[in-house]
Design an enzyme around this catalytic site. Sequence first.
Site, PDB file in Angstrom:
ATOM      1  N   TYR A  88       0.841  -1.197   0.000  1.00 18.32           N
ATOM      2  CA  TYR A  88       0.000   0.000   0.000  1.00 18.32           C
ATOM      3  C   TYR A  88       0.876   1.247   0.000  1.00 18.32           C
ATOM      4  O   TYR A  88       1.563   1.543   0.974  1.00 18.32           O
ATOM      5  CB  TYR A  88      -0.918   0.023   1.216  1.00 18.32           C
ATOM      6  CG  TYR A  88      -1.809  -1.185   1.363  1.00 18.32           C
ATOM      7  CD1 TYR A  88      -2.164  -1.973   0.275  1.00 18.32           C
ATOM      8  CD2 TYR A  88      -2.315  -1.550   2.615  1.00 18.32           C
ATOM      9  CE1 TYR A  88      -2.981  -3.084   0.435  1.00 18.32           C
ATOM     10  CE2 TYR A  88      -3.140  -2.649   2.772  1.00 18.32           C
ATOM     11  CZ  TYR A  88      -3.457  -3.427   1.682  1.00 18.32           C
ATOM     12  OH  TYR A  88      -4.274  -4.524   1.843  1.00 18.32           O
TER      13      TYR A  88
ATOM     14  N   PRO B  98     -15.678  -5.360   3.087  1.00 23.74           N
ATOM     15  CA  PRO B  98     -16.997  -5.887   3.466  1.00 23.74           C
ATOM     16  C   PRO B  98     -18.149  -4.987   3.040  1.00 23.74           C
ATOM     17  O   PRO B  98     -19.312  -5.395   3.129  1.00 23.74           O
ATOM     18  CB  PRO B  98     -16.904  -5.988   4.994  1.00 23.74           C
ATOM     19  CG  PRO B  98     -15.947  -4.903   5.368  1.00 23.74           C
ATOM     20  CD  PRO B  98     -14.923  -4.902   4.271  1.00 23.74           C
TER      21      PRO B  98
ATOM     22  N   GLY C  69     -18.254  -3.813  -0.097  1.00 16.61           N
ATOM     23  CA  GLY C  69     -18.246  -3.843  -1.549  1.00 16.61           C
ATOM     24  C   GLY C  69     -17.514  -2.678  -2.171  1.00 16.61           C
ATOM     25  O   GLY C  69     -17.987  -2.098  -3.147  1.00 16.61           O
ATOM     26  N   ARG C  70     -16.363  -2.327  -1.613  1.00 18.32           N
ATOM     27  CA  ARG C  70     -15.560  -1.200  -2.091  1.00 18.32           C
ATOM     28  C   ARG C  70     -16.386   0.083  -2.118  1.00 18.32           C
ATOM     29  O   ARG C  70     -16.245   0.915  -3.012  1.00 18.32           O
ATOM     30  CB  ARG C  70     -14.959  -1.508  -3.466  1.00 18.32           C
ATOM     31  CG  ARG C  70     -14.128  -2.789  -3.442  1.00 18.32           C
ATOM     32  CD  ARG C  70     -13.253  -2.937  -4.641  1.00 18.32           C
ATOM     33  NE  ARG C  70     -12.509  -4.203  -4.570  1.00 18.32           N
ATOM     34  CZ  ARG C  70     -11.413  -4.425  -3.847  1.00 18.32           C
ATOM     35  NH1 ARG C  70     -10.927  -3.451  -3.104  1.00 18.32           N
ATOM     36  NH2 ARG C  70     -10.818  -5.597  -3.836  1.00 18.32           N
ATOM     37  N   GLY C  71     -17.269   0.202  -1.140  1.00 15.26           N
ATOM     38  CA  GLY C  71     -18.034   1.424  -0.964  1.00 15.26           C
ATOM     39  C   GLY C  71     -19.408   1.413  -1.576  1.00 15.26           C
ATOM     40  O   GLY C  71     -20.273   2.205  -1.189  1.00 15.26           O
TER      41      GLY C  71
END
Length: 330
Positions: A56, A205, A207-209
């Site tokens: 990252y 968790p 769903g990528r927002g």
Amino acid sequence: MQTRTLGSRSPQVSAIGLGCMGMSEFYGAHDDAESIKVIHHALDAGLNFLDTADIYGPFTNEVLVGKAIKDRRNEVFLATKFGIVRDPNDPKKRGVNGRPEYLRAACDASLKRLGVDHIDLYYQHRVDPDTPIEETVGAMAELVRAGKVRFIGLSEPSAATIERAHKVHPITAVQSEYSLWTRDPEDGVLQTCEKLGIGFVPYSPLGRGVLTGAIKSPDDFASDDFRRDNPRFQGENFKKNLALVDKVRELANAKGCTPSQLALAWVLAQGEHIVPIPGTKRIKYLDENIGALDVVLTDKELAAIDAAFPPDAAAGERYASASMRRLLRG
């Protein structure tokens, strides 16, 4: 703060963790000072499970987390990862390395960036198809014996790989994408973790927002947001997925909670060995996520959620093709 145990051999951690990836990359603009405030707010609230990785940034997220916990190390259960290697000339190109000599060097580098003398949970970020899992886990076990790492984990492994790895050294946690719109781990991975006493850590968790209900259009993403290249956020796939999110919003309104809280409550309800790590760069969203712990879903409500958002309902692959190939090797 409610707590859960990551498998049968680890200490208790907060029932929801904090994914720190987006504080440094992938989801548009970031502000280190604000991110440190978010981490401190999490610790003040009793949320102690922080997740980062050397990829990252690359590398800068570990530095950021290290700064944030410098005077609060004893309050943190710290997880980081090794194994995905980025091309220095083209950061979008990735490789996977699980060789013992590489992971030993990667661990030392992470310790230095984080400013700590040990890592609580050290994951192999992706399984290396060219290095037997027994060799990789054997080297990770050496780090445990050396006191550099307390517990070890795997990210995105298959059930068979988990079984093989666990025979070499106890695996404390398995991390994989898991949410209402990514149910892949239900095909053996969740069951294997429960059988072997291994904790399961869902990343993304929400769903990528998208499961927050806040995303309406690809135009909502910054130019450098990786979701612009994600198949689920493109064209007809995106339209179909937004229709599913509308159903989640309706169920959340009926429950008297936010869509995010309903989606997290659903993940938490799938097993006591599950500890999701939603990521955020904002205190208000962190508080909203923690509030999901107070949302208790009945069997009838869980059935209604499954009916509205059944497995395989999401349109499109969860990663672009190159990243999907790395997943399929695990």
